[in-house]
Design a protein around this motif. Structure first.
Motif, PDB file in Angstrom:
ATOM      1  N   LEU A  13      11.310  30.322 -10.186  1.00 42.81           N
ATOM      2  CA  LEU A  13      10.716  31.258  -9.243  1.00 42.81           C
ATOM      3  C   LEU A  13      11.174  32.685  -9.535  1.00 42.81           C
ATOM      4  CD1 LEU A  13       8.810  31.061  -6.818  1.00 42.81           C
ATOM      5  CD2 LEU A  13      10.818  31.001  -5.346  1.00 42.81           C
ATOM      6  N   LYS A  14      12.443  32.841  -9.865  1.00 46.00           N
ATOM      7  CA  LYS A  14      12.955  34.163 -10.227  1.00 46.00           C
ATOM      8  C   LYS A  14      12.258  34.690 -11.487  1.00 46.00           C
ATOM      9  CE  LYS A  14      17.561  33.356  -8.266  1.00 46.00           C
ATOM     10  NZ  LYS A  14      19.012  33.222  -8.578  1.00 46.00           N
ATOM     11  N   GLY A  15      12.057  33.805 -12.452  1.00 45.48           N
ATOM     12  CA  GLY A  15      11.379  34.212 -13.676  1.00 45.48           C
ATOM     13  C   GLY A  15       9.945  34.652 -13.422  1.00 45.48           C
ATOM     14  N   ILE A  16       9.254  33.962 -12.498  1.00 43.20           N
ATOM     15  CA  ILE A  16       7.885  34.342 -12.159  1.00 43.20           C
ATOM     16  C   ILE A  16       7.845  35.737 -11.543  1.00 43.20           C
ATOM     17  CG2 ILE A  16       5.936  33.809 -10.642  1.00 43.20           C
ATOM     18  CD1 ILE A  16       6.578  30.855 -11.025  1.00 43.20           C
ATOM     19  N   PHE A  17       8.803  36.022 -10.660  1.00 42.80           N
ATOM     20  CA  PHE A  17       8.868  37.345 -10.044  1.00 42.80           C
ATOM     21  C   PHE A  17       9.103  38.434 -11.094  1.00 42.80           C
ATOM     22  CE2 PHE A  17       9.862  35.218  -5.879  1.00 42.80           C
ATOM     23  CZ  PHE A  17       8.738  35.715  -5.217  1.00 42.80           C
ATOM     24  N   VAL A  18       9.964  38.133 -12.068  1.00 45.21           N
ATOM     25  CA  VAL A  18      10.229  39.101 -13.132  1.00 45.21           C
ATOM     26  C   VAL A  18       8.963  39.390 -13.931  1.00 45.21           C
ATOM     27  CG1 VAL A  18      11.492  39.489 -15.282  1.00 45.21           C
ATOM     28  CG2 VAL A  18      12.681  38.551 -13.302  1.00 45.21           C
ATOM     29  N   ILE A  19       8.210  38.330 -14.264  1.00 47.97           N
ATOM     30  CA  ILE A  19       6.963  38.506 -15.022  1.00 47.97           C
ATOM     31  C   ILE A  19       5.960  39.334 -14.223  1.00 47.97           C
ATOM     32  CG2 ILE A  19       4.965  37.289 -15.956  1.00 47.97           C
ATOM     33  CD1 ILE A  19       6.818  35.030 -16.763  1.00 47.97           C
ATOM     34  N   LEU A  20       5.842  39.068 -12.923  1.00 49.97           N
ATOM     35  CA  LEU A  20       4.910  39.817 -12.090  1.00 49.97           C
ATOM     36  C   LEU A  20       5.300  41.289 -11.997  1.00 49.97           C
ATOM     37  CD1 LEU A  20       4.300  37.263  -9.184  1.00 49.97           C
ATOM     38  CD2 LEU A  20       2.773  37.822 -11.078  1.00 49.97           C
ATOM     39  N   ILE A  21       6.598  41.546 -11.894  1.00 50.04           N
ATOM     40  CA  ILE A  21       7.064  42.939 -11.829  1.00 50.04           C
ATOM     41  C   ILE A  21       6.758  43.663 -13.138  1.00 50.04           C
ATOM     42  CG2 ILE A  21       9.125  44.401 -11.682  1.00 50.04           C
ATOM     43  CD1 ILE A  21      10.282  42.344  -9.736  1.00 50.04           C
ATOM     44  N   ILE A  22       7.029  42.991 -14.267  1.00 49.74           N
ATOM     45  CA  ILE A  22       6.735  43.599 -15.574  1.00 49.74           C
ATOM     46  C   ILE A  22       5.242  43.850 -15.720  1.00 49.74           C
ATOM     47  CG2 ILE A  22       6.822  43.244 -18.071  1.00 49.74           C
ATOM     48  CD1 ILE A  22       9.375  41.647 -17.678  1.00 49.74           C
ATOM     49  N   LYS A  23       4.418  42.906 -15.261  1.00 54.00           N
ATOM     50  CA  LYS A  23       2.962  43.078 -15.322  1.00 54.00           C
ATOM     51  C   LYS A  23       2.533  44.290 -14.497  1.00 54.00           C
ATOM     52  CE  LYS A  23      -1.312  41.727 -16.254  1.00 54.00           C
ATOM     53  NZ  LYS A  23      -2.069  42.745 -15.507  1.00 54.00           N
ATOM     54  N   PHE A  24       3.103  44.444 -13.316  1.00 55.98           N
ATOM     55  CA  PHE A  24       2.761  45.581 -12.456  1.00 55.98           C
ATOM     56  C   PHE A  24       3.158  46.896 -13.114  1.00 55.98           C
ATOM     57  CE2 PHE A  24       4.165  48.630  -9.206  1.00 55.98           C
ATOM     58  CZ  PHE A  24       2.974  48.824  -8.521  1.00 55.98           C
ATOM     59  N   ILE A  25       4.359  46.943 -13.691  1.00 58.55           N
ATOM     60  CA  ILE A  25       4.830  48.169 -14.344  1.00 58.55           C
ATOM     61  C   ILE A  25       3.952  48.506 -15.542  1.00 58.55           C
ATOM     62  CG2 ILE A  25       6.760  49.193 -15.621  1.00 58.55           C
ATOM     63  CD1 ILE A  25       8.648  47.613 -13.847  1.00 58.55           C
ATOM     64  N   SER A  26       3.579  47.496 -16.320  1.00 57.49           N
ATOM     65  CA  SER A  26       2.734  47.745 -17.493  1.00 57.49           C
ATOM     66  C   SER A  26       1.361  48.273 -17.102  1.00 57.49           C
ATOM     67  CB  SER A  26       2.594  46.462 -18.320  1.00 57.49           C
ATOM     68  OG  SER A  26       1.935  45.454 -17.566  1.00 57.49           O
ATOM     69  N   ASP A  27       0.818  47.814 -15.958  1.00 54.67           N
ATOM     70  CA  ASP A  27      -0.474  48.310 -15.488  1.00 54.67           C
ATOM     71  C   ASP A  27      -0.361  49.758 -15.012  1.00 54.67           C
ATOM     72  OD1 ASP A  27      -1.639  45.898 -16.065  1.00 54.67           O
ATOM     73  OD2 ASP A  27      -1.493  45.123 -14.014  1.00 54.67           O
ATOM     74  N   VAL A  28       0.745  50.060 -14.343  1.00 53.91           N
ATOM     75  CA  VAL A  28       0.920  51.411 -13.812  1.00 53.91           C
ATOM     76  C   VAL A  28       1.061  52.432 -14.933  1.00 53.91           C
ATOM     77  CG1 VAL A  28       2.471  52.916 -12.489  1.00 53.91           C
ATOM     78  CG2 VAL A  28       1.891  50.646 -11.619  1.00 53.91           C
ATOM     79  N   PHE A  29       1.841  52.095 -15.961  1.00 55.98           N
ATOM     80  CA  PHE A  29       2.124  53.045 -17.036  1.00 55.98           C
ATOM     81  C   PHE A  29       1.211  52.867 -18.248  1.00 55.98           C
ATOM     82  CE2 PHE A  29       6.080  52.865 -14.613  1.00 55.98           C
ATOM     83  CZ  PHE A  29       6.367  54.211 -14.458  1.00 55.98           C
ATOM     84  N   GLY A  30       0.238  51.986 -18.148  1.00 54.34           N
ATOM     85  CA  GLY A  30      -0.725  51.826 -19.224  1.00 54.34           C
ATOM     86  C   GLY A  30      -0.160  51.187 -20.481  1.00 54.34           C
ATOM     87  N   LEU A  31       0.780  50.260 -20.318  1.00 52.96           N
ATOM     88  CA  LEU A  31       1.356  49.560 -21.470  1.00 52.96           C
ATOM     89  C   LEU A  31       0.467  48.348 -21.766  1.00 52.96           C
ATOM     90  CD1 LEU A  31       5.107  49.719 -20.354  1.00 52.96           C
ATOM     91  CD2 LEU A  31       3.863  51.322 -21.819  1.00 52.96           C
TER      92      LEU A  31
END
Length: 275
Positions: A41-59
């Motif tokens: 569950l912790k790993g899923i949250f990390v992936i979701l956070i990284i996905k959100f950051i990548s969308d915000v900064f256009g990665l």
């Protein structure tokens, strides 16, 4: 029924719906607590956070990788945790999925701690080597599979009988999972730390090794000296008295939510630490 009454019924239905969803989520989290699913569950949250950051900064590249991980990750979860899902459905069919209460769990933990203390005291006086590891938040299923499955109630008599020399199960570790003896004769990873005293043997290295990769608490009884040691969080505490052992197990297992950091601070200066 008037239009206003119909709106009130819908409003109350939405409230009940939300409360039921929160209740199911709360019980589901309580059910997976102490299993490998927590780390997942912790790993899923990390992936979701990284996905959100990548969308915000256009990665774009990183975002595509995270999207693939999310898309195929759910299929991998079903395959990896198939035994857990099956057990949950079986308990749901028996009506036992949400039956555990905090009071009964605390009572079982208290009995488990007293059984470990009684067995440790008996074996230490007679210099019977022992290695008992207690699972906490991080799952130890991989190490349980290396031993002989027992799934037995924790008792001092059982623990003593397991570690009696020249018996089939005495060589290896006992792993306690959810207040039950999950398996005996288990293999634990040996620590490769160069700071371990040369006078310590395989049991101590195994206890320290499992504490480096999980948050388990492991009790060791030396076959040569009868001394009691304990490992947690990658640290080895040597020459532990029975009173200290009881205090630590009660604080860490039974009253962890009440003691928080105070117990750990008090423990650190009352025992000899090595490794």
């Amino acid at each position: 029924m008037s239009f206003a009454d119909w709106d009130l019924v819908n409003y109350m239905a939405n409230i009940v719906d939300i409360l039921l969803v929160w209740f199911v989520i709360y019980k589901a989290i309580g059910y997976i607590r102490g299993t490998k699913a927590v780390q997942l569950l912790k790993g899923i949250f990390v992936i979701l956070i990284i996905k959100f950051i990548s969308d915000v900064f256009g990665l774009n590249t990183l975002g595509w990788i995270m999207e693939q991980a999310i898309t195929w990750g759910f299929l991998a979860i079903i395959i990896i945790f198939q035994p857990e899902f099956r057990r949950a459905l079986e308990q749901l069919g028996r009506g036992r999925l949400f039956s555990r209460t905090a009071s009964s769990e605390e009572e079982n933990e208290g009995k488990m701690v007293e059984a470990i203390i009684k067995a440790t005291d008996y074996m230490a006086k007679r210099r019977i080597g022992a290695l008992v590891s207690i699972e906490r938040e991080t799952g130890m299923g991989d190490y349980i599979e290396t031993g002989i499955q027992l799934d037995s109630k924790v008792s001092s008599e059982l623990l003593i009988n397991i570690f009696i020399p020249n018996t089939p199960l005495h060589d290896g570790a006992v792993i306690i999972q959810k207040n039950r003896v999950a398996a005996a004769a288990c293999y634990l990873p040996l620590s490769e730390s160069p700071f371990i005293s040369k006078e310590l043997g395989t049991r101590h290295r195994a206890a320290l090794g499992i504490s480096e990769v999980t948050d388990s608490i492991t009790v060791i009884v030396s076959e040569e000296t009868g001394n009691i040691s304990l490992t947690k969080n990658g640290e080895l505490y040597r020459d532990v008295s029975m009173d200290q052992l009881r205090e630590l197990l009660q604080n860490e297992i039974i009253s962890i939510s009440k003691t928080n950091n105070a117990a750990s601070t008090r423990w650190n200066w009352r025992v000899k630490k090595d490794g």
